[in-house]
Design an enzyme around this catalytic site. Structure first.
Site, PDB file in Angstrom:
ATOM      1  N   ARG A 231       0.534 147.542  -5.094  1.00 25.68           N
ATOM      2  CA  ARG A 231       0.777 147.637  -6.902  1.00 25.68           C
ATOM      3  C   ARG A 231       2.111 146.026  -6.335  1.00 25.68           C
ATOM      4  NH1 ARG A 231      -1.864 150.580  -7.152  1.00 25.68           N
ATOM      5  NH2 ARG A 231      -2.358 152.626  -7.845  1.00 25.68           N
ATOM      6  N   GLU A 260      -0.612 144.274 -16.044  1.00 27.58           N
ATOM      7  CA  GLU A 260      -2.068 144.153 -15.741  1.00 27.58           C
ATOM      8  C   GLU A 260      -2.642 144.348 -17.192  1.00 27.58           C
ATOM      9  OE1 GLU A 260      -3.377 145.884 -12.467  1.00 27.58           O
ATOM     10  OE2 GLU A 260      -2.652 144.669 -11.306  1.00 27.58           O
ATOM     11  N   HIS A 279      -7.433 143.400 -10.200  1.00 22.11           N
ATOM     12  CA  HIS A 279      -7.494 145.090  -9.144  1.00 22.11           C
ATOM     13  C   HIS A 279      -8.491 146.086  -9.012  1.00 22.11           C
ATOM     14  CE1 HIS A 279      -4.172 147.995  -9.672  1.00 22.11           C
ATOM     15  NE2 HIS A 279      -5.128 148.753  -8.873  1.00 22.11           N
TER      16      HIS A 279
END
Length: 320
Positions: A231, A260, A279
């Protein structure tokens, strides 16, 4: 008696729906990505698989019938955990689904940085024939895997095929099959100076938030590469950027970020020693199959017998 309701907020194959129906033949089973398919059933749902923002306001009401929620991701840090705990909702995660694709991504990033693939791709775009200082090998180097869960274990297994020395860090420090040495979380700073590669495979919790900052990057070798697929909030991003710009570490492969999507003004886009992926490390053609067949269905069999789900049951105290 009213039928119980189970909602899956994803498009499943007919064979998967049939397997679920075999376990709960008397239930109402609703499945599909389109919220219009299941919105009218949310308030009645006892079991839901897959979080969508549209369901949040309904299942968190005081009179919710929801008793078990199956997350579609390994991390559950984005869920309203305190509220769900107060209502006695059991949560199971998708931990383990990502072991293959994410371990592949970790090594893709490590190999690309080591063998300058990212540099050569840029050279190709400008038709530039240049050696670019290629010299490094990954074989027989040392990797520190910070968080030895399902992903960390698979990463360690692959590392041994390259003859690497594997140092693992987990909360308990207990031994792991493919790790040469295991350390506790409190020994992280002892591990970092030994590593040629540091791979973050941790969940985001109160303990891991901003675990990596300036102090940790100073402890790393200036020839070391940093990989984060955990993360973004585990890392103090400005400290990472400074370490990359100042040559405190050799480079980074990053799939996750503090915010993000990564902002267009982030220096990480332009740094020559950084590879950015959006991601997507866990993306795989087998995602739904693994969530449903390896986790949800076995847990559903337990649930209908009045037992607690046995696979990936989230511990609210730990946050994973």
């Amino acid at each position: 008696m009213l039928k119980k309701t189970c909602i899956v907020t994803h498009d499943l194959e007919q064979s998967q729906l049939e397997k679920i129906n075999e376990i709960i033949p008397d239930w109402e089973l609703i499945s599909g990505k389109d919220p219009e398919i299941w919105m009218d059933y949310v308030k009645e749902a006892e079991v839901i698989a897959g979080w969508k923002k549209e369901i949040g306001q309904h299942i968190l009401e005081e009179n919710t019938k929801l008793r078990w929620f199956q997350s579609w991701s390994a991390g559950v840090d984005s869920l309203p955990l305190a509220k769900m705990e107060s209502q006695g909702i059991q949560i199971t995660s998708a931990n383990g689904v990502h072991a293959n694709p994410i371990s592949e991504t970790i090594f893709a990033l490590m190999l690309a940085l080591t063998r300058k693939i990212h540099t050569y791709v840029k050279n190709q775009q400008s038709k530039k024939w240049h050696h670019s200082g290629m010299k490094l090998e990954i074989h027989n180097k040392t990797i520190g895997i910070i968080g030895v869960g399902a992903i960390g274990k698979e990463t360690a297994k692959i590392a041994k095929a390259f003859g690497m020395k594997v140092l693992g860090v987990r909360h308990s420090g207990k031994p792991e099959e493919y790790a040469d040495e295991m350390y506790t979380s409190s020994q992280l700073n002892d591990v970092l100076p030994q590593c040629d590669y540091v791979a973050i495979t941790l969940p985001l919790t109160k303990e891991t938030r901003q675990l990596f900052g300036a102090e940790q990057f100073l402890l790393m070798k200036d020839t070391a590469f940093f990989i984060n697929i955990g993360r973004g909030e585990i890392v103090v991003e400005n400290d990472l950027i400074a370490a990359l710009q100042d040559g405190q570490i050799a480079g980074a492969g990053l799939d996750v970020f503090e915010k993000e999507p990564l902002g267009e003004d982030s220096p990480l886009w332009e740094l020559e020693n950084v590879i950015v992926t959006p991601h997507t490390a866990g993306s795989t053609e087998f995602y739904n199959q693994r969530v449903i067949e390896d986790i949800f269905i076995p847990n559903l069999k337990n649930y209908v017998k009045g037992e607690r789900p046995a696979i990936n049951l989230v511990d609210y105290r730990k946050g994973y």
